[in-house]
Design a protein around this motif. Sequence first.
Motif, PDB file in Angstrom:
ATOM      1  N   LEU A   1       2.032  11.497  12.407  1.00 11.06           N
ATOM      2  CA  LEU A   1       2.595  11.272  11.080  1.00 11.06           C
ATOM      3  C   LEU A   1       4.099  11.503  11.115  1.00 11.06           C
ATOM      4  CD1 LEU A   1      -0.025  13.333   9.012  1.00 11.06           C
ATOM      5  CD2 LEU A   1       0.073  10.833   9.166  1.00 11.06           C
ATOM      6  N   VAL A   2       4.805  10.909  10.161  1.00 11.07           N
ATOM      7  CA  VAL A   2       6.240  11.137  10.017  1.00 11.07           C
ATOM      8  C   VAL A   2       6.571  11.116   8.530  1.00 11.07           C
ATOM      9  CG1 VAL A   2       6.868   8.680  10.173  1.00 11.07           C
ATOM     10  CG2 VAL A   2       8.533  10.442  10.835  1.00 11.07           C
ATOM     11  N   ALA A   3       7.577  11.889   8.134  1.00  8.83           N
ATOM     12  CA  ALA A   3       7.959  11.932   6.720  1.00  8.83           C
ATOM     13  C   ALA A   3       9.403  12.373   6.578  1.00  8.83           C
ATOM     14  CB  ALA A   3       7.056  12.880   5.937  1.00  8.83           C
ATOM     15  N   PHE A   4      10.111  11.740   5.644  1.00  4.55           N
ATOM     16  CA  PHE A   4      11.378  12.247   5.146  1.00  4.55           C
ATOM     17  C   PHE A   4      11.081  13.188   3.975  1.00  4.55           C
ATOM     18  CE2 PHE A   4      13.056   8.614   7.381  1.00  4.55           C
ATOM     19  CZ  PHE A   4      14.379   8.947   7.687  1.00  4.55           C
ATOM     20  N   PRO A   5      11.998  14.073   3.636  1.00  3.74           N
ATOM     21  CA  PRO A   5      11.803  14.878   2.426  1.00  3.74           C
ATOM     22  C   PRO A   5      11.673  13.988   1.192  1.00  3.74           C
ATOM     23  CG  PRO A   5      13.551  15.796   3.774  1.00  3.74           C
ATOM     24  CD  PRO A   5      13.217  14.466   4.370  1.00  3.74           C
ATOM     25  N   GLY A   6      10.802  14.390   0.288  1.00  2.00           N
ATOM     26  CA  GLY A   6      10.617  13.644  -0.950  1.00  2.00           C
ATOM     27  C   GLY A   6       9.200  13.156  -1.126  1.00  2.00           C
TER      28      GLY A   6
ATOM     29  N   LEU B   1       4.657   4.542   7.111  1.00  2.00           N
ATOM     30  CA  LEU B   1       6.083   4.270   6.923  1.00  2.00           C
ATOM     31  C   LEU B   1       6.750   5.480   6.289  1.00  2.00           C
ATOM     32  CD1 LEU B   1       7.682   1.101   5.395  1.00  2.00           C
ATOM     33  CD2 LEU B   1       7.857   3.237   4.132  1.00  2.00           C
ATOM     34  N   ALA B   2       8.004   5.746   6.685  1.00  2.00           N
ATOM     35  CA  ALA B   2       8.795   6.821   6.074  1.00  2.00           C
ATOM     36  C   ALA B   2      10.225   6.334   5.916  1.00  2.00           C
ATOM     37  CB  ALA B   2       8.758   8.087   6.931  1.00  2.00           C
ATOM     38  N   ALA B   3      10.888   6.793   4.860  1.00  2.00           N
ATOM     39  CA  ALA B   3      12.267   6.378   4.614  1.00  2.00           C
ATOM     40  C   ALA B   3      12.952   7.432   3.768  1.00  2.00           C
ATOM     41  CB  ALA B   3      12.316   5.016   3.922  1.00  2.00           C
TER      42      ALA B   3
ATOM     43  N   GLU C   1       0.808  -1.214   0.000  1.00  2.00           N
ATOM     44  CA  GLU C   1       0.000   0.000   0.000  1.00  2.00           C
ATOM     45  C   GLU C   1       0.846   1.271   0.000  1.00  2.00           C
ATOM     46  OE1 GLU C   1      -2.448  -0.400   3.488  1.00  2.00           O
ATOM     47  OE2 GLU C   1      -1.096   0.850   4.686  1.00  2.00           O
ATOM     48  N   GLU C   2       2.157   1.151   0.247  1.00  2.00           N
ATOM     49  CA  GLU C   2       3.002   2.337   0.280  1.00  2.00           C
ATOM     50  C   GLU C   2       4.430   1.954  -0.072  1.00  2.00           C
ATOM     51  OE1 GLU C   2       3.742   6.146   3.316  1.00  2.00           O
ATOM     52  OE2 GLU C   2       2.761   4.315   4.032  1.00  2.00           O
ATOM     53  N   ALA C   3       5.116   2.817  -0.838  1.00  2.00           N
ATOM     54  CA  ALA C   3       6.524   2.614  -1.191  1.00  2.00           C
ATOM     55  C   ALA C   3       7.262   3.923  -0.996  1.00  2.00           C
ATOM     56  CB  ALA C   3       6.662   2.139  -2.638  1.00  2.00           C
ATOM     57  N   ARG C   4       8.440   3.850  -0.364  1.00  2.00           N
ATOM     58  CA  ARG C   4       9.258   5.036  -0.135  1.00  2.00           C
ATOM     59  C   ARG C   4      10.713   4.699  -0.436  1.00  2.00           C
ATOM     60  NH1 ARG C   4       5.306   7.259  -0.760  1.00  2.00           N
ATOM     61  NH2 ARG C   4       3.924   8.317   0.717  1.00  2.00           N
ATOM     62  N   TRP C   5      11.462   5.677  -0.963  1.00  2.00           N
ATOM     63  CA  TRP C   5      12.873   5.464  -1.274  1.00  2.00           C
ATOM     64  C   TRP C   5      13.668   5.320   0.021  1.00  2.00           C
ATOM     65  CZ3 TRP C   5      14.582   4.404  -6.036  1.00  2.00           C
ATOM     66  CH2 TRP C   5      13.730   4.698  -7.106  1.00  2.00           C
ATOM     67  N   ALA C   6      14.417   4.213   0.141  1.00  2.00           N
ATOM     68  CA  ALA C   6      15.186   3.923   1.351  1.00  2.00           C
ATOM     69  C   ALA C   6      16.662   3.716   1.052  1.00  2.00           C
ATOM     70  CB  ALA C   6      14.622   2.682   2.044  1.00  2.00           C
ATOM     71  N   GLY C   7      17.089   3.969  -0.158  1.00  2.00           N
ATOM     72  CA  GLY C   7      18.480   3.813  -0.562  1.00  2.00           C
ATOM     73  C   GLY C   7      18.621   4.267  -1.997  1.00  2.00           C
ATOM     74  N   LEU C   8      19.853   4.260  -2.498  1.00  2.00           N
ATOM     75  CA  LEU C   8      20.073   4.703  -3.876  1.00  2.00           C
ATOM     76  C   LEU C   8      19.186   3.955  -4.854  1.00  2.00           C
ATOM     77  CD1 LEU C   8      23.970   5.033  -3.990  1.00  2.00           C
ATOM     78  CD2 LEU C   8      22.304   6.886  -4.030  1.00  2.00           C
ATOM     79  N   THR C   9      19.062   2.643  -4.660  1.00  2.00           N
ATOM     80  CA  THR C   9      18.210   1.828  -5.532  1.00  2.00           C
ATOM     81  C   THR C   9      17.337   0.889  -4.702  1.00  2.00           C
ATOM     82  OG1 THR C   9      20.051   0.258  -5.789  1.00  2.00           O
ATOM     83  CG2 THR C   9      19.775   1.914  -7.512  1.00  2.00           C
TER      84      THR C   9
ATOM     85  N   ILE D   1      14.743   3.394   8.200  1.00  2.00           N
ATOM     86  CA  ILE D   1      13.294   3.420   8.042  1.00  2.00           C
ATOM     87  C   ILE D   1      12.638   3.812   9.362  1.00  2.00           C
ATOM     88  CG2 ILE D   1      11.266   2.020   7.490  1.00  2.00           C
ATOM     89  CD1 ILE D   1      13.116   0.253   5.797  1.00  2.00           C
ATOM     90  N   LEU D   2      11.638   4.694   9.279  1.00  2.00           N
ATOM     91  CA  LEU D   2      10.829   5.080  10.430  1.00  2.00           C
ATOM     92  C   LEU D   2       9.406   4.598  10.212  1.00  2.00           C
ATOM     93  CD1 LEU D   2      11.997   8.798  10.884  1.00  2.00           C
ATOM     94  CD2 LEU D   2      12.843   6.788  12.105  1.00  2.00           C
ATOM     95  N   VAL D   3       8.740   4.191  11.298  1.00  2.00           N
ATOM     96  CA  VAL D   3       7.347   3.776  11.205  1.00  2.00           C
ATOM     97  C   VAL D   3       6.564   4.386  12.360  1.00  2.00           C
ATOM     98  CG1 VAL D   3       7.897   1.586  10.058  1.00  2.00           C
ATOM     99  CG2 VAL D   3       7.683   1.657  12.550  1.00  2.00           C
ATOM    100  N   VAL D   4       5.279   4.601  12.113  1.00  2.00           N
ATOM    101  CA  VAL D   4       4.339   4.979  13.164  1.00  2.00           C
ATOM    102  C   VAL D   4       3.358   3.827  13.318  1.00  2.00           C
ATOM    103  CG1 VAL D   4       2.568   6.606  13.910  1.00  2.00           C
ATOM    104  CG2 VAL D   4       4.560   7.439  12.649  1.00  2.00           C
ATOM    105  N   THR D   5       3.235   3.304  14.538  1.00  2.00           N
ATOM    106  CA  THR D   5       2.333   2.180  14.783  1.00  2.00           C
ATOM    107  C   THR D   5       0.913   2.685  15.010  1.00  2.00           C
ATOM    108  OG1 THR D   5       2.627   2.186  17.178  1.00  2.00           O
ATOM    109  CG2 THR D   5       4.248   0.959  15.869  1.00  2.00           C
ATOM    110  N   LYS D   6      -0.021   1.748  15.049  1.00  2.00           N
ATOM    111  CA  LYS D   6      -1.416   2.116  15.289  1.00  2.00           C
ATOM    112  C   LYS D   6      -1.592   2.776  16.650  1.00  2.00           C
ATOM    113  CE  LYS D   6      -3.424  -1.378  12.248  1.00  2.00           C
ATOM    114  NZ  LYS D   6      -4.297  -2.581  12.141  1.00  2.00           N
TER     115      LYS D   6
END
Length: 578
Positions: free
Chosen positions: A573-578, A538-540, A488-496, A547-552
């Motif tokens: 909520l939590v977020a990295f730039p992007g 999820l945020a990355a 349900e969600e995808a975030r960049w967590a590394g170069l590739t 990786i950072l997560v917020v639980t229920k």
Amino acid sequence: MRRAAHVAIALVVTLASGAGLGACAQIPMSGPVRVGNADVEAQGDIALLPHGPGAGAAPNAIVSGFLGAAVAATTSPKEFQTAREFLTADAKWDPQESVRVVREAPMPEPFDRGIELEGTDTVEIVVRATTIATLDSVGAYTEVGTPRELGYRFTLVKVGGEWRISALDNGVLVPANLFANQYRATRLFFPASNNVKSLVPDLRWFPRRNWRTVAVEEMLAGPPEWLQGAAQSLVPEGTQLASPSVQGTDDEEAVAVRLSEEISDARADQRAVIAAQLSATFSEGAGRTIAVDLFSGTNRLSVPATDVDLPATIVQPMALKDDLLYLVENGRLEDFDMPVDLSGINPTALALSPAARPIVVRDGHDRIVNVSLDGGPLTLMTGSDLAAPSVDKFEATWTSGGSGELRVAMGEGTDEDPLEEVTLKPDWLSGRKVISVSVAPEGSRVAIVSEAPSGTQVQVAGIVRDADGTPADLASAISVGAPVADVEEARWAGLTTLALLTRNNEGTSGVWTAGVGGLAGTGGQSRQLPGLTDVEQLAAGVTEQGILVVTKGGDLEHEETGVWQPFAEDVDLVAFPG
């Protein structure tokens, strides 16, 4: 004259297993090419030394020996020479066409040579194996969404009284536990189409025996199809390697890359970027920055120093708690000096620009709002069931549109920076609903999760921009993490690398990492992170922070050596730039 008989035999592929030696490595991150953290393993080469066919070997032993020799060729100095000893002189076989990574080999069915080979001079053997990934002729790795067992047929005939393979499929079968030992995860880098100093990574897998040589050849060939229009090549047309190989160095000397005379047509500033591309590739896993000397034939070329940037998340992540924004730094929440007005807003997603502004939230699920303006919140987009926004380095806000659509709002919505909205409709998204969008830090790639009645799919494509940086189109897409269901969600967590959040019908969540072109450090396969089943968000980022997560329950957690550690409570909520 005796008629040739055909016998079908089931055979197991048996090869010595080698344990993967995964480790952290070093790569450049920004500015001039220098040493930094990366997720490409620094694994030492382990050569498998194959043996040729033995005298009087049975057909199953010939096929088994051939398969072992074909796998070993990627580290053996004899390459595919030994494998070809198992073939007839006129057998046609192209080992470079493809690699099939197989889960494991089945046990062979009992074979009574005395009964089944009596009166036979032609034999057909079927090797059954379950393919979990494929590697094409240019080193592009793709996981198989639904692995299934297939049969690979080998026809054998007698030559001078000895069994030899006369017909077979092209390519090589490689057991998964040997793949990372035989093939090296190697990132190529290409200049972005709108900024030659911004390098865009593309992960490939090359035979360890000659990975530097193949890497140079593929860099000279230019960006892959999925980066067409998003990245470019500065290499003059027709440029080729002028030496049979590119050798590494064990000391501080530069790697010599000898190219054909066409390279002389490149300007000095272009040669500087080309050398930086190769340096970034060679430096990964080396623990140091490896310089590159370019040659036109035997003439060393002048290459001026230059600064290049690799994708990196520079700005700190932020968390929203009790309608206040906080910086996430060193495992704790720090006060953020810019107040935001969230009155009348129900924040359900947070997004930050790598340029620090704008800061946007999703209000409910039908409005995207800029909350970083002095004059108060400003609506950027409205619509039904909008995906959580992503803000790129050009300060553009991305979300979903209608079926098969992406919407992008350019600008902050002020008099000085008025809003301009564009809609992208790539053919490969037709009929699918976008549920997650994430733009990579350099702004040249986008990760998209979409759904259809058949399920969810994660894809990555290059972003084609006009001269002003406005998105104009998306290149063709590649599949990422195909075996991972219910994303349900995808975030960049590394170069590739992408971090994926999954949720099944019972509401149980999972956190995965998957590689764009295969996951370096795991032999390519996607990996589930253990420990949490109640992740809400999820945020990355492309950063060491992970990786950072917020639980229920509102706990903000991050992973440390495989264990999730909470460090803040009641976070929304939590977020990295992007």
